[in-house]
Design a protein around this motif. Structure first.
Motif, PDB file in Angstrom:
ATOM      1  N   GLU A  43      62.699  24.266  56.337  1.00 29.16           N
ATOM      2  CA  GLU A  43      61.263  24.192  56.611  1.00 29.16           C
ATOM      3  C   GLU A  43      60.433  25.072  55.670  1.00 29.16           C
ATOM      4  OE1 GLU A  43      59.455  22.191  58.317  1.00 29.16           O
ATOM      5  OE2 GLU A  43      61.223  21.112  59.041  1.00 29.16           O
ATOM      6  N   GLY A  44      61.008  26.197  55.256  1.00 28.46           N
ATOM      7  CA  GLY A  44      60.278  27.082  54.339  1.00 28.46           C
ATOM      8  C   GLY A  44      59.931  26.380  53.034  1.00 28.46           C
ATOM      9  N   LYS A  45      60.680  25.317  52.736  1.00 30.01           N
ATOM     10  CA  LYS A  45      60.454  24.592  51.472  1.00 30.01           C
ATOM     11  C   LYS A  45      59.190  23.750  51.514  1.00 30.01           C
ATOM     12  CE  LYS A  45      65.071  24.900  49.797  1.00 30.01           C
ATOM     13  NZ  LYS A  45      66.260  24.668  50.588  1.00 30.01           N
ATOM     14  N   ARG A  46      58.537  23.683  52.680  1.00 37.51           N
ATOM     15  CA  ARG A  46      57.249  22.988  52.681  1.00 37.51           C
ATOM     16  C   ARG A  46      56.215  23.784  51.886  1.00 37.51           C
ATOM     17  NH1 ARG A  46      55.153  20.962  57.289  1.00 37.51           N
ATOM     18  NH2 ARG A  46      57.152  20.504  58.223  1.00 37.51           N
ATOM     19  N   THR A  51      59.120  32.755  43.522  1.00 44.12           N
ATOM     20  CA  THR A  51      60.552  33.054  43.506  1.00 44.12           C
ATOM     21  C   THR A  51      61.120  32.574  44.832  1.00 44.12           C
ATOM     22  OG1 THR A  51      60.044  35.091  42.319  1.00 44.12           O
ATOM     23  CG2 THR A  51      62.291  34.871  43.199  1.00 44.12           C
ATOM     24  N   PRO A  52      62.010  31.592  44.816  1.00 45.97           N
ATOM     25  CA  PRO A  52      62.543  31.087  46.085  1.00 45.97           C
ATOM     26  C   PRO A  52      63.325  32.173  46.829  1.00 45.97           C
ATOM     27  CG  PRO A  52      63.091  29.629  44.256  1.00 45.97           C
ATOM     28  CD  PRO A  52      62.534  30.876  43.663  1.00 45.97           C
ATOM     29  N   TYR A  53      63.282  32.110  48.147  1.00 48.23           N
ATOM     30  CA  TYR A  53      64.038  33.066  48.965  1.00 48.23           C
ATOM     31  C   TYR A  53      65.517  32.698  48.947  1.00 48.23           C
ATOM     32  CZ  TYR A  53      62.933  29.076  51.963  1.00 48.23           C
ATOM     33  OH  TYR A  53      62.752  27.803  52.434  1.00 48.23           O
ATOM     34  N   VAL A  75      58.931  35.071  46.978  1.00 47.97           N
ATOM     35  CA  VAL A  75      57.628  35.478  46.435  1.00 47.97           C
ATOM     36  C   VAL A  75      56.733  34.240  46.380  1.00 47.97           C
ATOM     37  CG1 VAL A  75      56.440  36.410  44.400  1.00 47.97           C
ATOM     38  CG2 VAL A  75      58.677  37.345  45.085  1.00 47.97           C
ATOM     39  N   LEU A  76      55.508  34.375  46.879  1.00 49.33           N
ATOM     40  CA  LEU A  76      54.587  33.227  46.892  1.00 49.33           C
ATOM     41  C   LEU A  76      53.160  33.735  46.905  1.00 49.33           C
ATOM     42  CD1 LEU A  76      54.348  31.673  50.492  1.00 49.33           C
ATOM     43  CD2 LEU A  76      54.807  34.074  50.020  1.00 49.33           C
ATOM     44  N   ASN A  77      52.209  32.816  46.793  1.00 45.62           N
ATOM     45  CA  ASN A  77      50.825  33.180  47.052  1.00 45.62           C
ATOM     46  C   ASN A  77      50.252  32.179  48.046  1.00 45.62           C
ATOM     47  OD1 ASN A  77      47.744  32.866  46.455  1.00 45.62           O
ATOM     48  ND2 ASN A  77      48.317  34.949  45.837  1.00 45.62           N
ATOM     49  N   VAL A  78      49.710  32.701  49.144  1.00 50.72           N
ATOM     50  CA  VAL A  78      49.216  31.845  50.225  1.00 50.72           C
ATOM     51  C   VAL A  78      48.038  30.994  49.759  1.00 50.72           C
ATOM     52  CG1 VAL A  78      48.003  31.931  52.455  1.00 50.72           C
ATOM     53  CG2 VAL A  78      50.111  33.255  52.127  1.00 50.72           C
ATOM     54  N   CYS A  79      47.164  31.565  48.955  1.00 52.23           N
ATOM     55  CA  CYS A  79      45.996  30.808  48.477  1.00 52.23           C
ATOM     56  C   CYS A  79      46.440  29.640  47.597  1.00 52.23           C
ATOM     57  CB  CYS A  79      45.062  31.750  47.727  1.00 52.23           C
ATOM     58  SG  CYS A  79      43.618  30.928  47.055  1.00 52.23           S
TER      59      CYS A  79
END
Ligand code: 6R9
Length: 651
Positions: A43-46, A51-53, A75-79
């Motif tokens: 689900e996290g892949k949505r 940087t993938p977990y 690592v991601l950016n929500v925006c």
């Protein structure tokens, strides 16, 4: 009760291709419980990750070492997830429909391209004011698109936002600015609502008198109303947005970096800053938005909450925008210019999913049906409720007059702390029963415990306190600045569980029925408030010696606020003083905290050790004083007779 109110409502036609079907719900739920790492890893892949977990779940509910981490090395950016990644396919799709307070003012349609431009500019404005990664930004805005821009701009640069509901007083705002240590407050000149205007900037000015003089005030000139202006402190946001670059590189953030703080009431002490994460929160907000509302491309989703509450965070902004949806943001109120305003907006924008609070439904039920009949509601596919238990009569009315018997009703149970829905029907999968939030969402393990012993009750039916036995990605991570309070509030009383503060019943079919708070938290029109907060506001008044606040059943608000007040020696009760105290509480906390009933109490019922016996005060407020239970530990039994004699709620 009518027959409709007590029967099971099957899955309506048209939901055969819903995201969840009866079979897929069962299969996915079972997997989410037996293999949370596999389930949530997928689900996290949505989301799009920089940087993938490699790790998914790392959570521990053990008292003394509570720790909740999801996707911790991602690592991601929500925006970027809510805006940039949609641009290749959706630049011209409407992201936000903004419907203003006054129906005569034109609505605005903000495309993803425009959203990107505004958010980047707002982010550059924040940077220009010295806001850095990890800094706190308090947002005190009306329901205008700039509120969403501000949230996403913070996320873009890694700042942590903390929204303060625009109905809160300067004092409440000051407390939140100071507790979070905010560098900047974003507000607007004035806020139109129901044809009236709240002087937000002037409230912010008052609050800032009690904060560090380093705090900057960014002002959105929304109505153009005159305000005072402090040179060097106040900044005209919209003017500055024109000047800065429309390009602001997103900051790579760790999945566990805080996205926002949202203050909420508990049973004791000051409101606490609920901290939500970036990766886990967004995954959960996006997934619940898609499944619970069965969101599909082309839908127009409307959640009527304010962005000042968690419902607005998860289901006006983050969930819908992460899904590339069209989300409607409404500045007004359900009853102005008339009680047809909601239905007019549904008709005008062809809303497909409509999500509101039971208190609004009850208020509108009382206005008759002619306000509905004027509008075409045929675009509606699904209805939702949130915030408090819905009484079956209101459910049946909503189903019949708004859903025309064709729309499923999703009664979503969740909390500020949970980030998203925990117990809710999925429209294509779960038949509904009026008043029940039905079954758990994927990954949620509800447990009904014996209140006194904490023993889990196996089998059905069951009744007790509602706990959750394991973590989910949207769970709050800590209380801002006070991890110990986080542990004490949620993990101490029932070791090994997250304690929700709600009571519940599980019926023969395993359906959950939330019966309301078991602690000293009130739920007034879906707004959470601690009795302790209202009490401390009252005793701050020079004429008040002591006070005890309890809830009582209220026809429209769900719960009303009943305050017992003991005056200082020599002070006489009067109608004037009653008004003065009402105004005082409005001022200290905000209009939503104003007591509905104030009873003058020469004394309060206490145990010999001096503890106020709230159980008795609740019974009297409920006008149910025949069943006071055990009063043998009372220090002065005569006090109770006086309170019964002079009770305020005789309904
Ligand atoms: C989302 C939100 C949380 C409290 C919660 C419970 C009550 C919320 C409910 C409900 C019955 C529902 N509550 N949804 N009770 N049925 N569908 O409202 O968050 O403001 O933190 O309030 O609201 O008592 O514990 P929040």
């Amino acid at each position: 009760m009518s027959e409709e109110a007590t029967t099971t409502h099957p899955i309506p036609a048209g939901f055969e291709n819903a995201h969840a079907t009866p079979e897929s719900y069962k299969r996915m739920y079972a997997e989410s419980i037996s293999d949370p790492n596999g389930f949530w890893g997928r689900e996290g892949k949505r989301l799009d990750w920089i940087t993938p977990y490699t790790k998914v779940k790392d959570t521990d509910f053990t008292t003394g070492q509570v720790s909740i981490k999801w996707y911790e090395d991602g690592v991601l950016n929500v925006c970027v997830n809510c805006v940039d990644r949609h641009l290749p396919e959706r630049a011209d799709q409407v992201a936000i429909i903004w419907e203003p307070d006054d129906p005569a003012t034109p609505a605005r349609q903000i495309t993803y391209a425009e959203l990107s431009d505004k958010v980047n500019r707002m982010a550059n404005v924040l940077l220009s004011q010295g806001v850095m990664r990890g800094d706190r930004v308090v947002i005190y805005l009306p329901m205008i698109p700039e509120a969403a821009y501000a949230m996403l701009a913070c996320a873009r640069i890694g700042a942590i936002h903390s929204i303060v509901f625009a109905g809160f007083s300067p004092d409440a705002l000051a407390n939140r600015i100071n507790d979070s240590g905010a560098k900047v407050v974003i507000t607007a000149d004035t806020a139109p609502r129901g044809g009236r205007r709240t002087a937000l900037k002037s409230n912010a000015d008052k609050a800032l008198l009690h904060a560090s003089d380093k705090v900057r005030c960014l002002v959105v000139k929304h109505t153009g109303d005159q305000t005072t202006w402090v040179e060097g402190r106040d900044v005209d946001v919209l003017a500055l947005m024109e000047q800065v670059s429309p390009d602001c590189p997103p900051r790579p953030m760790n999945a566990e970096d805080p996205l926002f703080i949202l203050y909420t009431s508990g049973s004791t002490g000051k409101p606490k800053g609920v901290v939500h994460s970036s990766g886990g929160y967004l995954t959960f907000a996006a997934m619940t938005h898609e499944y619970t509302f069965d969101y599909h491309d082309g839908d127009v989703f409307w959640c009527t909450a304010d962005v000042g509450w968690v419902t607005g965070h998860s289901y006006i902004v983050y969930g819908p925008l992460a899904n590339g949806a069209t989300t409607l943001m409404f500045e007004g109120v359900p009853t102005w210019p008339d009680a047809g305003r909601f239905w007019e907006v549904c008709d005008k924008h062809k809303v497909t999913q409509f999500y509101t609070a039971p208190t609004a439904i009850r208020a509108l039920m009382g206005q008759g049906t002619e306000f509905i009949e004027k509008h075409d509601l045929s675009s509606l596919r699904l209805l939702g409720t949130v915030g408090e238990p819905i009484n079956p009569e209101a459910w049946v009315w909503y189903d019949k007059y708004i859903g025309k018997g064709k729309c499923p009703i999703v009664d979503t149970w969740w909390q500020t702390e949970t980030g998203g829905h925990l117990i809710t029907p999925l429209p294509g999968a779960i038949p509904t029963k009026p008043g029940s939030a039905t079954l758990p969402f994927f990954g949620i393990k509800p447990a009904v415990l014996v209140p006194e012993t904490g023993a889990p009750i196996e089998g059905n039916p069951a009744e007790g306190v509602l706990c959750i036995a394991d973590s989910w990605p949207g769970q709050m991570r800590t209380v801002w600045g006070d991890h110990q309070r986080f542990e004490e509030t949620y993990f101490q009383q029932y070791p090994g569980y997250y304690f929700t503060g709600d009571g519940c019943r599980r019926d023969e079919d395993g359906y959950y029925w939330i019966t309301g708070r078991v602690d000293d938290v009130l739920n007034v029109s879906g707004h959470r408030m601690g009795t302790a907060e209202v009490e401390s506001a009252l005793v701050a008044h020079p004429k008040v010696a002591e006070s005890a606040v309890v809830g009582y059943p209220h026809e429209v608000k769900g719960q009303g606020i009943y305050a017992y007040v003991t005056l200082m020696n020599g002070v006489e009760p009067s109608e004037e003083l009653r008004k003065e105290l009402e105004a005082w509480v409005r001022n200290e906390i905000g209009p939503i905290a104003k007591p509905d009933l104030i009873q003058w109490a020469p004394g309060l019922p206490k145990t010999r050790s001096g503890k106020i016996m709230r159980r008795i005060l609740r019974k009297i407020a409920e006008n149910d004083y025949g069943a006071l239970g055990d009063t043998s530990t009372l220090a002065e039994p005569a006090v109770v007779e006086d309170l019964i004699e002079n009770r305020m709620n005789r309904g």
